[in-house]
Design a protein around this motif. Sequence first.
Motif, PDB file in Angstrom:
ATOM      1  N   ILE A  47       0.830  -1.205   0.000  1.00 26.12           N
ATOM      2  CA  ILE A  47       0.000   0.000   0.000  1.00 26.12           C
ATOM      3  C   ILE A  47       0.861   1.250   0.000  1.00 26.12           C
ATOM      4  O   ILE A  47       0.534   2.271  -0.613  1.00 26.12           O
ATOM      5  N   TYR A  48       2.012   1.173   0.669  1.00 27.20           N
ATOM      6  CA  TYR A  48       2.825   2.363   0.894  1.00 27.20           C
ATOM      7  C   TYR A  48       3.988   2.503  -0.076  1.00 27.20           C
ATOM      8  O   TYR A  48       4.807   3.393   0.070  1.00 27.20           O
ATOM      9  N   ASP A  49       4.039   1.633  -1.054  1.00 29.38           N
ATOM     10  CA  ASP A  49       5.013   1.812  -2.127  1.00 29.38           C
ATOM     11  C   ASP A  49       4.462   2.895  -3.065  1.00 29.38           C
ATOM     12  O   ASP A  49       3.464   2.676  -3.754  1.00 29.38           O
ATOM     13  N   GLN A  50       5.111   4.069  -3.012  1.00 26.06           N
ATOM     14  CA  GLN A  50       4.645   5.238  -3.774  1.00 26.06           C
ATOM     15  C   GLN A  50       3.180   5.532  -3.434  1.00 26.06           C
ATOM     16  O   GLN A  50       2.283   5.448  -4.264  1.00 26.06           O
ATOM     17  N   TYR A  51       2.989   5.871  -2.173  1.00 26.54           N
ATOM     18  CA  TYR A  51       1.661   6.133  -1.619  1.00 26.54           C
ATOM     19  C   TYR A  51       0.947   7.198  -2.451  1.00 26.54           C
ATOM     20  O   TYR A  51       1.448   8.296  -2.666  1.00 26.54           O
ATOM     21  N   GLY A  52      -0.232   6.879  -2.912  1.00 24.67           N
ATOM     22  CA  GLY A  52      -0.921   7.720  -3.879  1.00 24.67           C
ATOM     23  C   GLY A  52      -1.301   9.101  -3.394  1.00 24.67           C
ATOM     24  O   GLY A  52      -1.515  10.013  -4.192  1.00 24.67           O
ATOM     25  N   SER A  53      -1.390   9.286  -2.071  1.00 26.26           N
ATOM     26  CA  SER A  53      -1.817  10.579  -1.535  1.00 26.26           C
ATOM     27  C   SER A  53      -0.675  11.564  -1.352  1.00 26.26           C
ATOM     28  O   SER A  53      -0.921  12.729  -1.004  1.00 26.26           O
ATOM     29  N   ASN A  54       0.566  11.147  -1.596  1.00 25.89           N
ATOM     30  CA  ASN A  54       1.702  12.016  -1.287  1.00 25.89           C
ATOM     31  C   ASN A  54       1.649  13.343  -2.023  1.00 25.89           C
ATOM     32  O   ASN A  54       1.857  14.410  -1.440  1.00 25.89           O
ATOM     33  N   CYS A  89       5.028  10.679   9.748  1.00 24.42           N
ATOM     34  CA  CYS A  89       5.137  12.108   9.420  1.00 24.42           C
ATOM     35  C   CYS A  89       4.704  12.454   8.004  1.00 24.42           C
ATOM     36  O   CYS A  89       4.564  13.634   7.677  1.00 24.42           O
ATOM     37  N   ASN A  90       4.520  11.461   7.146  1.00 25.22           N
ATOM     38  CA  ASN A  90       4.126  11.715   5.760  1.00 25.22           C
ATOM     39  C   ASN A  90       5.072  12.728   5.131  1.00 25.22           C
ATOM     40  O   ASN A  90       6.278  12.532   5.146  1.00 25.22           O
ATOM     41  N   ASP A 109       8.534   7.858   9.016  1.00 28.16           N
ATOM     42  CA  ASP A 109       7.438   7.318   8.218  1.00 28.16           C
ATOM     43  C   ASP A 109       7.936   6.073   7.501  1.00 28.16           C
ATOM     44  O   ASP A 109       9.108   5.994   7.106  1.00 28.16           O
ATOM     45  N   ILE A 110       7.051   5.120   7.316  1.00 29.31           N
ATOM     46  CA  ILE A 110       7.442   3.867   6.677  1.00 29.31           C
ATOM     47  C   ILE A 110       7.666   4.037   5.173  1.00 29.31           C
ATOM     48  O   ILE A 110       8.336   3.223   4.533  1.00 29.31           O
ATOM     49  N   ASP A 111       7.151   5.129   4.614  1.00 32.44           N
ATOM     50  CA  ASP A 111       7.185   5.330   3.164  1.00 32.44           C
ATOM     51  C   ASP A 111       8.377   6.187   2.743  1.00 32.44           C
ATOM     52  O   ASP A 111       8.468   7.364   3.110  1.00 32.44           O
ATOM     53  N   ASN A 112       9.277   5.626   1.959  1.00 34.87           N
ATOM     54  CA  ASN A 112      10.461   6.346   1.500  1.00 34.87           C
ATOM     55  C   ASN A 112      10.112   7.582   0.686  1.00 34.87           C
ATOM     56  O   ASN A 112      10.774   8.624   0.816  1.00 34.87           O
TER      57      ASN A 112
END
Length: 239
Positions: A47-54, A89-90, A109-112
Amino acid sequence: MPTRCMICGGTEFTPLGAHKGHALFGCRECGFSFVHPMPGAAEITAIYDQYGSNQSYAGKAKRKVQRARRRIRRYMKCAPGKRFLDVGCNVGTAVEAAHELGLEAYGIDIDNESVGIARNLFPGGQYHAGPIESLPPEWGNFDFIYSAEVIEHISDPHTYFAALTPRVNPGAVLYLTTPDAGHWRVPKKFTDWNEVFPPDHLIYFTRDAMRRFLDRHGFDIVKFEFYLKPGLRVIARKR
């Protein structure tokens, strides 16, 4: 059917329906609601690979910084020091708000991709990409923990808080927001609620469930802020 509530240990559950193949259940004792069975780690991570809401969040960053600054200012004087950590922290808006208020501001944050955007937008803070267990030891401990709309994404909140709590100073302030499964505006049919969209959201607290959970991890609730929408805004203090 689940066998035991992860929050209170209750053994009686109400089926709440299903969303996109994920069944949900509610504990009859504390009201905690959750997906069962939980999706696997690979499905959650994807889900968090290139999170769409960024990019959407980055586009409204200025407004989000202002909102976070109002929240942080309200409670920062209650913290025993100036070390601030945004967990989840997004794109760094709360970290930037804390930095502007004179705090030592850190975010994880878990998302790079999110962390990369945060570093570019708000270089005044320090950031780390990875799970909470990978929080850099050289960062030390913290006096103010900020966690907005994060815990509902986590399949095992006990493991999450067990990793976080040792990095929290006694007397530290916790500001936590998450959907409120016990709010009077939650639809009678639980799966009609717009916060129900597994596998993104996996767990749903009530006030009772949150009290039990935070007590187990060494936090005393100071208050629940009033919120007209079905959400919990929790202020707690580390014992």
